[in-house]
Design a protein around this motif. Structure first.
Motif, PDB file in Angstrom:
ATOM      1  N   ALA A  37       2.112  21.242  85.311  1.00 38.68           N
ATOM      2  CA  ALA A  37       0.867  21.013  84.573  1.00 38.68           C
ATOM      3  C   ALA A  37       1.108  21.013  83.069  1.00 38.68           C
ATOM      4  N   LEU A  38       1.938  21.920  82.593  1.00 33.50           N
ATOM      5  CA  LEU A  38       2.253  21.974  81.169  1.00 33.50           C
ATOM      6  C   LEU A  38       2.983  20.702  80.730  1.00 33.50           C
ATOM      7  N   GLY A  39       3.894  20.216  81.569  1.00 39.02           N
ATOM      8  CA  GLY A  39       4.590  18.975  81.258  1.00 39.02           C
ATOM      9  C   GLY A  39       3.641  17.793  81.199  1.00 39.02           C
ATOM     10  N   LEU A  40       2.719  17.740  82.144  1.00 40.11           N
ATOM     11  CA  LEU A  40       1.720  16.664  82.133  1.00 40.11           C
ATOM     12  C   LEU A  40       0.808  16.750  80.911  1.00 40.11           C
ATOM     13  N   LEU A  41       0.396  17.946  80.560  1.00 42.97           N
ATOM     14  CA  LEU A  41      -0.443  18.125  79.383  1.00 42.97           C
ATOM     15  C   LEU A  41       0.292  17.681  78.118  1.00 42.97           C
ATOM     16  N   ARG A  42       1.563  18.028  78.034  1.00 39.89           N
ATOM     17  CA  ARG A  42       2.375  17.619  76.880  1.00 39.89           C
ATOM     18  C   ARG A  42       2.464  16.103  76.782  1.00 39.89           C
ATOM     19  N   THR A  46       0.761  13.732  73.846  1.00 45.72           N
ATOM     20  CA  THR A  46       1.670  13.061  72.909  1.00 45.72           C
ATOM     21  C   THR A  46       1.828  11.576  73.213  1.00 45.72           C
ATOM     22  N   ALA A  47       1.512  11.147  74.422  1.00 45.94           N
ATOM     23  CA  ALA A  47       1.648   9.733  74.784  1.00 45.94           C
ATOM     24  C   ALA A  47       0.288   9.226  75.254  1.00 45.94           C
ATOM     25  N   ASP A  48       0.193   8.873  76.515  1.00 45.96           N
ATOM     26  CA  ASP A  48      -1.087   8.413  77.051  1.00 45.96           C
ATOM     27  C   ASP A  48      -1.136   8.680  78.546  1.00 45.96           C
ATOM     28  N   LEU A  49      -2.240   8.310  79.151  1.00 47.29           N
ATOM     29  CA  LEU A  49      -2.458   8.571  80.573  1.00 47.29           C
ATOM     30  C   LEU A  49      -1.438   7.844  81.445  1.00 47.29           C
ATOM     31  N   SER A  50      -1.073   6.612  81.073  1.00 50.93           N
ATOM     32  CA  SER A  50      -0.111   5.871  81.895  1.00 50.93           C
ATOM     33  C   SER A  50       1.259   6.554  81.900  1.00 50.93           C
ATOM     34  N   ALA A  51       1.660   7.153  80.788  1.00 49.99           N
ATOM     35  CA  ALA A  51       2.921   7.895  80.750  1.00 49.99           C
ATOM     36  C   ALA A  51       2.845   9.134  81.640  1.00 49.99           C
ATOM     37  N   ILE A  53       0.963   9.425  84.336  1.00 54.31           N
ATOM     38  CA  ILE A  53       1.011   8.943  85.726  1.00 54.31           C
ATOM     39  C   ILE A  53       2.437   8.592  86.118  1.00 54.31           C
ATOM     40  N   GLU A  54       3.173   7.977  85.205  1.00 49.43           N
ATOM     41  CA  GLU A  54       4.581   7.652  85.464  1.00 49.43           C
ATOM     42  C   GLU A  54       5.396   8.925  85.677  1.00 49.43           C
ATOM     43  N   ALA A  55       5.135   9.954  84.873  1.00 47.43           N
ATOM     44  CA  ALA A  55       5.844  11.226  85.009  1.00 47.43           C
ATOM     45  C   ALA A  55       5.546  11.882  86.356  1.00 47.43           C
ATOM     46  N   ILE A  56       4.300  11.779  86.812  1.00 48.73           N
ATOM     47  CA  ILE A  56       3.949  12.315  88.137  1.00 48.73           C
ATOM     48  C   ILE A  56       4.755  11.593  89.213  1.00 48.73           C
ATOM     49  N   GLY A  57       4.836  10.284  89.104  1.00 48.50           N
ATOM     50  CA  GLY A  57       5.619   9.506  90.072  1.00 48.50           C
ATOM     51  C   GLY A  57       7.083   9.904  90.076  1.00 48.50           C
ATOM     52  N   GLU A  58       7.654  10.089  88.891  1.00 49.07           N
ATOM     53  CA  GLU A  58       9.051  10.510  88.811  1.00 49.07           C
ATOM     54  C   GLU A  58       9.240  11.887  89.427  1.00 49.07           C
ATOM     55  N   GLY A  59       8.313  12.799  89.156  1.00 48.44           N
ATOM     56  CA  GLY A  59       8.405  14.137  89.729  1.00 48.44           C
ATOM     57  C   GLY A  59       8.340  14.114  91.248  1.00 48.44           C
TER      58      GLY A  59
END
Length: 156
Positions: A37-42, A46-51, A53-59
């Motif tokens: 959650a902290l990583g997603l909040l960061r 600092t970026a946007d919602l699409s980034a 969502i991409e991070a969730i997919g990578e995780g």
């Protein structure tokens, strides 16, 4: 400030994971969720919602790959080589460092674990193939070093 505060909080969470895993041999789900959650909040701030969502997919992909490796190792050896908490931690770490950062996390974790095992062996502690060593502290160190390197722009 937008970079330092999330990293400081990540340090606290990783220290808690290391302590609990050494003491109890488990990485609590709530700590893995807090790191994710902290990583997603960061990313979202600092970026946007699409980034994010991409991070969730990578995780998710990273978690699935390590879950599969865990299952294959158990099928081959008949013992668990990697705990499920470690798998979940790697999935959460993937949100922070992405797929490209996971090899560095694993390199640091395995090298520090190997060094620790070497010191234990040299100090007279008998290590066998059945000796269990909590891997969470080493994964936490790998994540912190990798995030730190990524934030300074070194390497990847």
């Amino acid at each position: 400030m937008a970079v330092a505060l999330p990293f400081a909080l990540l340090c606290v969470l990783c220290a808690a994971i290391a302590w609990i895993d050494i003491r109890d041999g488990i990485i609590p789900d709530w700590l893995n969720l807090a790191i994710a959650a902290l990583g997603l909040l960061r990313i979202w701030t600092t970026a946007d919602l699409s980034a994010a969502i991409e991070a969730i997919g990578e995780g998710i992909v990273i978690g699935l790959v390590f879950w599969l490796l865990r299952r294959l190792y158990f099928a081959y050896r008949g013992i668990q080589g990697l705990g499920l908490g470690d798998v979940k931690f790697l999935a959460a770490a993937g949100i922070w460092v992405g797929v490209v950062g996971i090899p560095m996390v694993l390199l640091v974790a395995t090298m520090t674990a190997l060094a620790c095992a070497g010191v234990m062996q040299l100090s007279g502690r008998a290590l066998t193939a059945q000796t269990s060593l909590s891997f969470g502290p080493f994964l936490a160190a790998g994540l912190l070093l990798t995030v730190g390197l990524q934030q300074t722009g070194i390497g990847f």
